[in-house]
Scaffold this motif. Structure first.
Motif, mmCIF file in Angstrom:
data_model
loop_
_atom_site.group_PDB
_atom_site.id
_atom_site.type_symbol
_atom_site.label_atom_id
_atom_site.label_comp_id
_atom_site.label_asym_id
_atom_site.label_seq_id
_atom_site.Cartn_x
_atom_site.Cartn_y
_atom_site.Cartn_z
ATOM 1 N N ASP A 26 0.840 -1.182 0.000
ATOM 2 C CA ASP A 26 0.000 0.000 0.000
ATOM 3 C C ASP A 26 0.885 1.246 0.000
ATOM 4 O O ASP A 26 1.702 1.444 0.895
ATOM 5 C CB ASP A 26 -0.908 -0.001 1.232
ATOM 6 C CG ASP A 26 -2.072 0.983 1.092
ATOM 7 O OD1 ASP A 26 -1.830 2.102 0.609
ATOM 8 O OD2 ASP A 26 -3.200 0.627 1.463
ATOM 9 N N ALA A 27 0.724 2.094 -1.004
ATOM 10 C CA ALA A 27 1.548 3.293 -1.116
ATOM 11 C C ALA A 27 1.314 4.272 0.024
ATOM 12 O O ALA A 27 2.108 5.196 0.224
ATOM 13 C CB ALA A 27 1.277 3.987 -2.460
ATOM 14 N N ARG A 28 0.234 4.067 0.780
ATOM 15 C CA ARG A 28 -0.068 4.970 1.892
ATOM 16 C C ARG A 28 0.677 4.599 3.167
ATOM 17 O O ARG A 28 0.575 5.301 4.173
ATOM 18 C CB ARG A 28 -1.570 4.972 2.157
ATOM 19 C CG ARG A 28 -2.421 5.456 1.001
ATOM 20 C CD ARG A 28 -3.906 5.219 1.249
ATOM 21 N NE ARG A 28 -4.233 3.800 1.240
ATOM 22 C CZ ARG A 28 -5.442 3.308 1.504
ATOM 23 N NH1 ARG A 28 -6.430 4.120 1.811
ATOM 24 N NH2 ARG A 28 -5.672 2.009 1.473
#
Length: 392
Positions: free
Chosen positions: A150-152
């Motif tokens: 997840d890029a977050r």
């Protein structure tokens, strides 16, 4: 900037994490309030009872309904009014519990609110737990961050203690006891951990032991009764809930505790060796395995191996303890405060989220071009389809 910190229904390590983050953001000139959206839920105490019942019988698997979307949706309906009051003027919401994260995201989704939502994972197990598409950032430990897709996700660690609280939180008797460098036996704020089981072996050691029963009055009474003679002789001391427990970490020979988040973080920050007895809950087993593989703890997986002779041998192996503490300290981010402020302030103009009407339009585009139908026809794609459907 008004920042609201939510700790879910479990006022233990989740609350401690909120308190530490609140100190950080206030010292940087922001308004911070700590709240629990689930205090208003009639389910709150019952959920806690479910966890305690499963832990008491050492049953790792929890009811699947506790993370079922329909259950959490029902939970939201129960606390919607409370959440609305708590978050009505929030610019940023920082949540340290999966439930409060999801509920905050759902509330923003329903009411088209623009507060930014940050999830802080307070354990050393896999994270994030309950994902919501309106979460802007997930914060968690460095451990196994490379497995996250997840890029977050931001692997800035768990919030370490900022300043050592005064030892006046201890009585004179406790202060004297601490000069003997006891073993610290902890079962978490609610006394979920296997304290009674571990004490059976530890009491046979000729070493002082400080046992923390947390809010578990029954456990405290059990220990005080079973080990009354050793307590009278000054070998064992039993205390209840100790909110500033970490102030004692540098004064103990070792910490014996379940593989849980904030207690471990405090021990790692103080370079105090950690021994984890056999786990109870599934995420404790997961965290224990990950931490053992990193060399940060000594894990004992079976009660047959949790014996006085083995514990004594571990405590006397000073070179092994030195290596373990050095590896554990690498999980502590000394720049956590700065990294968190960078995350809070530095992304104030860079939102991952889009306005709700844009998300609805995207969902319509994907429906029209057949993408949604294809996703629904692939098992691995269905969770993506469900999230996009929630935009509509």
């Amino acid at each position: 900037m008004r920042i609201v910190l939510l700790y879910g229904f479990h006022a233990s390590g989740h609350l401690v994490a909120c308190e530490r983050i609140a100190t950080i953001v206030r010292s940087n000139g922001h308004d911070a309030a700590i709240m629990s959206p689930l205090d208003a839920s009639e389910l709150c105490e019952s959920i806690g009872s479910v966890y305690r019942a499963f832990a008491a019988r050492s049953h790792q698997a929890m009811p699947a309904a506790l993370t079922d979307p329909s259950f959490i949706e029902d939970l939201y309906r129960q606390v919607a009014s409370t959440i609305n009051d708590q978050l009505s003027d929030a610019d940023i919401v920082i949540s340290t519990h999966p439930y409060s994260t999801w509920l905050s995201g759902r509330h923003a989704e329903i009411h088209s609110l623009n507060y930014r939502l940050v999830d802080v994972h307070t354990n050393y197990s896999h994270w994030p737990v309950l994902r919501h598409h309106l979460v802007e950032a997930y914060v968690g430990p460095k451990l196994l961050f490379h497995r996250q897709i997840d890029a977050r996700a931001h692997d800035i660690g768990l919030p370490p203690p900022q300043e050592r609280p005064p030892m006046v939180v201890l009585t004179d008797e406790q202060l004297e006891f601490m000069t003997r460098r006891p073993l610290l036996l902890v079962g978490g704020a609610d006394g979920f951990g296997p304290v009674a089981e571990a004490m059976r072996a530890m009491a046979l050691l000729d070493l002082p032991i400080l046992a923390v029963a947390g809010r578990n009055d029954r456990l405290k009474e059990e220990l005080e009764g079973r080990y009354a003679d050793l307590i009278r002789r000054g070998q064992i001391m039993v205390v209840g809930y100790a909110p500033e427990l970490w102030a004692t970490m540098s004064s103990v020979a070792a910490v014996i505790t379940k593989a849980s988040g904030m207690t471990l973080t405090d021990a790692f920050a103080c370079r105090t060796p950690v021994i984890c007895p056999p786990p109870i809950l599934a995420w404790e087993a997961e965290a224990m395995s990950l931490l053992e593989s990193s060399g940060a703890i000594h894990a004992i997986w079976n009660w047959e191996d949790f014996k006085p002779a083995g514990l004594h041998e571990l405590l006397m192996d000073h070179e092994r303890i030195r290596r373990q503490c050095a590896l554990a300290s690498k999980l502590i981010n000394d720049r956590f405060a700065g990294d968190l402020i960078d995350l809070v302030e530095g992304q104030s103009t860079r939102h991952f989220r889009h306005p709700k009407h844009v998300l609805r339009a995207i969902a319509g585009d994907l429906q029209a071009d057949g993408t949604m139908a294809r996703l629904r026809g692939i098992e691995a794609g269905r969770h993506i389809a469900r999230e996009i459907e929630s935009y509509e």
